[in-house]
Scaffold this motif. Sequence first.
Motif, PDB file in Angstrom:
ATOM      1  N   SER A   1      53.923  36.178  34.935  1.00 52.77           N
ATOM      2  CA  SER A   1      54.838  36.101  33.780  1.00 52.77           C
ATOM      3  C   SER A   1      55.753  37.321  33.735  1.00 52.77           C
ATOM      4  CB  SER A   1      54.047  36.021  32.469  1.00 52.77           C
ATOM      5  OG  SER A   1      53.273  34.861  32.453  1.00 52.77           O
TER       6      SER A   1
ATOM      7  N   ASP B   1      55.103  38.199  22.854  1.00 48.06           N
ATOM      8  CA  ASP B   1      54.516  36.878  23.171  1.00 48.06           C
ATOM      9  C   ASP B   1      53.383  37.024  24.188  1.00 48.06           C
ATOM     10  OD1 ASP B   1      56.398  35.783  21.519  1.00 48.06           O
ATOM     11  OD2 ASP B   1      57.680  34.986  23.106  1.00 48.06           O
ATOM     12  N   LEU B   2      53.665  37.791  25.245  1.00 49.95           N
ATOM     13  CA  LEU B   2      52.646  37.940  26.298  1.00 49.95           C
ATOM     14  C   LEU B   2      51.405  38.671  25.778  1.00 49.95           C
ATOM     15  CD1 LEU B   2      54.871  38.816  29.410  1.00 49.95           C
ATOM     16  CD2 LEU B   2      53.713  36.647  28.904  1.00 49.95           C
ATOM     17  N   SER B   3      51.622  39.620  24.873  1.00 45.82           N
ATOM     18  CA  SER B   3      50.458  40.347  24.339  1.00 45.82           C
ATOM     19  C   SER B   3      49.567  39.409  23.538  1.00 45.82           C
ATOM     20  CB  SER B   3      50.903  41.535  23.474  1.00 45.82           C
ATOM     21  OG  SER B   3      51.355  41.103  22.210  1.00 45.82           O
ATOM     22  N   GLU B   4      50.184  38.424  22.877  1.00 41.66           N
ATOM     23  CA  GLU B   4      49.373  37.461  22.124  1.00 41.66           C
ATOM     24  C   GLU B   4      48.576  36.562  23.071  1.00 41.66           C
ATOM     25  OE1 GLU B   4      52.172  35.594  19.516  1.00 41.66           O
ATOM     26  OE2 GLU B   4      52.133  37.275  18.109  1.00 41.66           O
ATOM     27  N   LYS B   5      49.194  36.250  24.186  1.00 39.15           N
ATOM     28  CA  LYS B   5      48.530  35.370  25.137  1.00 39.15           C
ATOM     29  C   LYS B   5      47.444  36.103  25.934  1.00 39.15           C
ATOM     30  CE  LYS B   5      49.691  31.872  28.595  1.00 39.15           C
ATOM     31  NZ  LYS B   5      50.769  31.279  29.386  1.00 39.15           N
ATOM     32  N   TYR B   6      47.702  37.387  26.241  1.00 39.09           N
ATOM     33  CA  TYR B   6      46.816  38.072  27.192  1.00 39.09           C
ATOM     34  C   TYR B   6      46.107  39.311  26.638  1.00 39.09           C
ATOM     35  CZ  TYR B   6      49.102  35.238  30.773  1.00 39.09           C
ATOM     36  OH  TYR B   6      49.559  34.191  31.529  1.00 39.09           O
TER      37      TYR B   6
ATOM     38  N   GLY C   1      47.118  40.358  21.086  1.00 41.40           N
ATOM     39  CA  GLY C   1      48.256  40.677  20.212  1.00 41.40           C
ATOM     40  C   GLY C   1      48.450  42.156  19.958  1.00 41.40           C
TER      41      GLY C   1
ATOM     42  N   GLN D   1      42.750  36.968  34.186  1.00 46.21           N
ATOM     43  CA  GLN D   1      44.084  36.566  33.725  1.00 46.21           C
ATOM     44  C   GLN D   1      45.169  37.568  34.123  1.00 46.21           C
ATOM     45  OE1 GLN D   1      43.819  35.780  29.519  1.00 46.21           O
ATOM     46  NE2 GLN D   1      42.624  33.918  29.826  1.00 46.21           N
TER      47      GLN D   1
ATOM     48  N   SER E   1      51.783  42.584  17.802  1.00 45.46           N
ATOM     49  CA  SER E   1      52.895  41.753  18.282  1.00 45.46           C
ATOM     50  C   SER E   1      53.925  41.482  17.178  1.00 45.46           C
ATOM     51  CB  SER E   1      52.381  40.456  18.908  1.00 45.46           C
ATOM     52  OG  SER E   1      51.477  39.820  18.045  1.00 45.46           O
TER      53      SER E   1
ATOM     54  N   ASN F   1      47.875  35.983  36.261  1.00 45.85           N
ATOM     55  CA  ASN F   1      48.795  35.155  35.470  1.00 45.85           C
ATOM     56  C   ASN F   1      49.777  36.022  34.672  1.00 45.85           C
ATOM     57  OD1 ASN F   1      47.437  32.962  36.418  1.00 45.85           O
ATOM     58  ND2 ASN F   1      46.197  32.665  34.573  1.00 45.85           N
ATOM     59  N   LEU F   2      49.245  37.094  34.116  1.00 49.69           N
ATOM     60  CA  LEU F   2      50.117  38.013  33.367  1.00 49.69           C
ATOM     61  C   LEU F   2      51.180  38.589  34.309  1.00 49.69           C
ATOM     62  CD1 LEU F   2      51.008  39.817  31.011  1.00 49.69           C
ATOM     63  CD2 LEU F   2      49.152  41.394  31.571  1.00 49.69           C
TER      64      LEU F   2
END
Lengths: 545, 146
Positions: free
Chosen positions: A391, A357-362, A365, A384, A65, A387-388
């Motif tokens: 987003s 950002d999304l890669s860190e969350k889901y 990273g 998840q 990320s 949710n992804l």
Amino acid sequence: MYQYNAEDSNFLVERVDQFEKQLKRHLAGELDDAKFRSLRLRNGLYMELHAHMLRVAIPYGTLSSPQLRSLANVADKYDRGFGHFTTRQNIQFNWIELPEIANLLRELSDEGLHAIQTSGKATRNITADPLSGLTEGEIEDARPYCELIRRWFNLHPEFSWLPGKFKIAINGAKLDETALRIHDLGLRLVRNSKGQLGFSVFVGGGLGAAAMIAAETASFIEVEDILSYLESTMRIYNLKGRRDHQKKLRIKFLVRELGAEEFSRLVDEDWQQTKNDSKLKLNLVELEQLKKDFSLPIKPIDLGGFEEKVDFNYSIWKNNNVRSHKVDGFSIVNISLTKLGAAPGDATSEQMRILADLSEKYSAGELRTTKRQTIVFPYVRKDQVFNLWQSLEKYDLAIPHQGTLAQIVACPGRDYCDLAKAVSIPIATRVQERFNDMKKLLDIGNLNINISGCENSCAHHHVADIGLLGMQKNGEEYYQITLAGETLYETVIGKKLGPSVSGENIVDAVETVVNVYLEHRQNQERFTEVFKRIGITPFKEKVYE
Amino acid sequence: MSEILQIESILNKEYESVDLVSFQEWLENIDKLSNLSVGVIIGPSDDVSLIKGHFDFIELIALDFNNFDDGRGYSQAYLLSKRWQFSGEIIGINAHLDQLQFMIRSGVTSYILLDSYIGLNEEDYANGFSICYQEAVNNSGLQQKY
């Protein structure tokens, strides 16, 4: 996730320092255009139609990320807010000012990114299956081998001035996501009858005006012997490759002229002199360390009570863009960057930051890039994924057409590239507009269209279900159609359909080809299966009637 | 390994009183020239393997690097120095500043730059890095990391 250590990072800075001195000499008139061209290409820098283009390597297609954010910063600071993800796990920036190049490269080097040998007549970025380490049945994750081989041929003293560019792909998976047999050199990880790990070696593949499938020059080379074998292959190429004809520089022409058997014999004869040299053995200690560095950052999880959300749009997207993971509880998510009116593979800096950002969350990273110019999230928990998707929807990145014909691969074409004979992106847009109906796309199913603006074939049109090659005829843009190329299950060069079709009529021709496919399809046959069964004639009759 | 020498010029075809002949001339007059211990100038397209049985009679070998994009000289240098163990000087002639690191690491033991580079700092180009990633004939003081 593997990262460069201080020595590697310092090497990147030293390379930038060296290039900056060469640039200064060039700007001061002390280094002529021809030599500077040769040097700048080895640092990934092209002179294109409107500005300089920089190609940055994404080794084995793996990005962190912070690296993606760094690329986003470059897009904003040095480009026009865009980056273009290519078919060979690189990213290109099309609006670079020459005097700024050293500062740009220094910023990238802070995150372990570089443009070394992304162009020029040397070993290019080594590509790997973007799903390395993620799928069932894989022999091994190819990336540690990519990294060791990349290092070895990084500013190699003997092989940095080859007759032509030299592209290597390595695959360790069952299916070939790397298209290794259309590379100058392809390595397939295999096990022999004793269970030992090694490589099958394929040499002399390539697309362009003379598309060829690489020949197998060795069925099994032990892992620790691979560097000496590759050196011997390159030595024969370096000494005997054609340098007298601009269109015959690639190794495929040498292999064709000598014959694969004779080429293999020459390589083997050379290799017998070096295969026992302990200094040329692959460093197995380092290999084991790299395997740890590349190990997956996830463990199986039990999602016993998990129930998938019911949502029509989500289901369509999930069906096309999400695939199963070898680790229980996880999925692999594919994110398409191709959408109506935008150049395939283009991402804005904002999209890059959102994806980071999304890669860190889901996805721990980590992101991967593919030859279909998509982004992969390799480690998404199944509970998840919804949710992804929500987003991604919010940011207009949940385009559900992964694998469908709307996900077109195209080179920059004549809009940006001074080699191109015809436009690519506007044709891609028109095809997408013609098929801008998700129900229709889903009915057609998996089908790929690749569009190259010239014979250099940057969009790999020869190995698509439907390939379009741009050309000029009497000052007008025409497109040659090839059908039923593939690389995933086996490597097949597409067959030319017939005379080229004008830019005006090309979208009608594509639609006709698709209709012939649908008319003849039985059960869930793929395009190539139908083509094998019915041949080229039904397509030809309809397109040229 | 020989020191990296800097030789002002071989335009007069003399190097420590050794006569230099072209590869073609040498091939056509092997018997005569073998008694004279000459130096041989080898171009990129010359088949360097043809002289490997005659090293005892060759004082030095000059590899021509004039064509910036032609990399055959690097393989020729490797074969002469590493594989066939030629013990005389291997001079890179018509050398380019930006390629010194490649020439030296491939086995060239001395070089003569083209005139256009005179006055520039050669050290910057011969030793621009602190590490290298591969085994080479001469690692030129670089720490090897792979």
